[in-house]
Design a protein around this motif. Structure first.
Motif, PDB file in Angstrom:
ATOM      1  N   UNK A   1       0.919  -1.195   0.109  1.00  0.00           N
ATOM      2  CA  UNK A   1      -0.304  -0.109   0.070  1.00  0.00           C
ATOM      3  C   UNK A   1       0.715   1.242  -0.052  1.00  0.00           C
ATOM      4  N   UNK A   2       0.327   2.313  -0.699  1.00  0.00           N
ATOM      5  CA  UNK A   2       1.142   3.421  -0.570  1.00  0.00           C
ATOM      6  C   UNK A   2       1.051   4.100   0.755  1.00  0.00           C
TER       7      UNK A   2
ATOM      8  N   UNK B   1      -6.551  -4.049   6.705  1.00  0.00           N
ATOM      9  CA  UNK B   1      -6.634  -2.303   6.948  1.00  0.00           C
ATOM     10  C   UNK B   1      -6.011  -1.554   6.010  1.00  0.00           C
ATOM     11  N   UNK B   2      -5.124  -1.998   5.475  1.00  0.00           N
ATOM     12  CA  UNK B   2      -4.590  -1.243   4.271  1.00  0.00           C
ATOM     13  C   UNK B   2      -5.289  -0.996   3.127  1.00  0.00           C
TER      14      UNK B   2
ATOM     15  N   UNK C   1      -3.413   5.704 -10.339  1.00  0.00           N
ATOM     16  CA  UNK C   1      -2.584   6.373  -9.136  1.00  0.00           C
ATOM     17  C   UNK C   1      -2.023   5.131  -8.567  1.00  0.00           C
ATOM     18  N   UNK C   2      -2.846   4.256  -8.168  1.00  0.00           N
ATOM     19  CA  UNK C   2      -2.696   2.963  -7.393  1.00  0.00           C
ATOM     20  C   UNK C   2      -1.653   2.246  -7.997  1.00  0.00           C
ATOM     21  N   UNK C   3      -1.588   2.065  -9.243  1.00  0.00           N
ATOM     22  CA  UNK C   3      -0.796   1.312 -10.234  1.00  0.00           C
ATOM     23  C   UNK C   3       0.526   1.992 -10.121  1.00  0.00           C
ATOM     24  N   UNK C   4       0.345   3.335 -10.223  1.00  0.00           N
ATOM     25  CA  UNK C   4       1.606   4.269 -10.297  1.00  0.00           C
ATOM     26  C   UNK C   4       2.412   4.106  -8.788  1.00  0.00           C
TER      27      UNK C   4
ATOM     28  N   UNK D   1       2.709   1.389  -7.347  1.00  0.00           N
ATOM     29  CA  UNK D   1       3.137  -0.054  -7.232  1.00  0.00           C
ATOM     30  C   UNK D   1       2.122  -0.840  -6.587  1.00  0.00           C
ATOM     31  N   UNK D   2       0.926  -0.719  -6.322  1.00  0.00           N
ATOM     32  CA  UNK D   2      -0.009  -1.578  -6.036  1.00  0.00           C
ATOM     33  C   UNK D   2      -0.382  -2.655  -6.976  1.00  0.00           C
TER      34      UNK D   2
END
Length: 180
Positions: free
Chosen positions: A1-2, A47-48, A70-73, A75-76
């Protein structure tokens, strides 16, 4: 998670122009209820994913592709992205959420500020929309009272208390402003 600060920073602009009952403070209040429900429910959750979905739930319906990118960027993984998006959507829909995280976020969103906040939020939102008091009361009676339901057994009684309080409040308010 970021990192949580990155999630907050990404989400912040999407709440900046929302009304006072749906801005970043709304996320904070809902987050507090997420934590309260987690102490009541005592089930394993991710939780993440739940935290990301909390921040995204207020704009998932308008910016899902941007959230996914954004999540892909960040690294998710695609699997985790799917889970986060599903949870965010589940918090918004009237259908029973499939995931425990979705149930928790949904119910926290409904309970947000407790039983008094339930009616205060409706009155303020009506005012922000430019409605007069009678129009706001009519809206509350038609679209709010008994329309919000919680799915977790631990949250159902709290939701019923909020609805009962709101009904009593509206009944007394209408009596107090009625023409005699």
């Amino acid at each position: 998670m970021p990192d949580l600060e990155k999630v907050r920073a990404f989400a912040a602009p999407f709440y900046a122009d929302k009304d006072i009952m749906h801005n970043a403070w709304h996320i904070e209040l809902t987050g507090r209820w997420v934590n309260r429900l987690l102490t009541l429910v005592k089930v394993p959750v991710n939780r993440e994913n739940l935290t990301c979905a909390l921040y995204f739930h207020g704009f998932i319906y308008s910016h899902e592709p941007l959230i996914r990118q954004w999540l892909s960027d960040q690294g998710v993984s695609p699997e985790q992205t799917e889970d986060i998006v599903r949870i965010a959507w589940e918090s918004q829909r009237p259908e029973v959420p499939e995931t425990m995280e979705g149930k928790i976020l949904h119910d926290a969103h409904v309970l947000e500020g407790g039983k008094t906040y339930f009616i205060v939020k409706s009155l303020i939102t009506g005012s922000v929309r430019g409605q007069d008091l009678n129009s706001t009361i009519a809206y509350i009676e038609k679209y709010v009272l008994d329309q919000n339901h919680c799915y977790l057994p631990e949250a159902k009684a709290l939701c019923e208390q909020a609805n009962a309080f709101a009904k009593d409040f509206i009944r007394e308010l209408k009596a107090g402003i009625a023409e005699t």
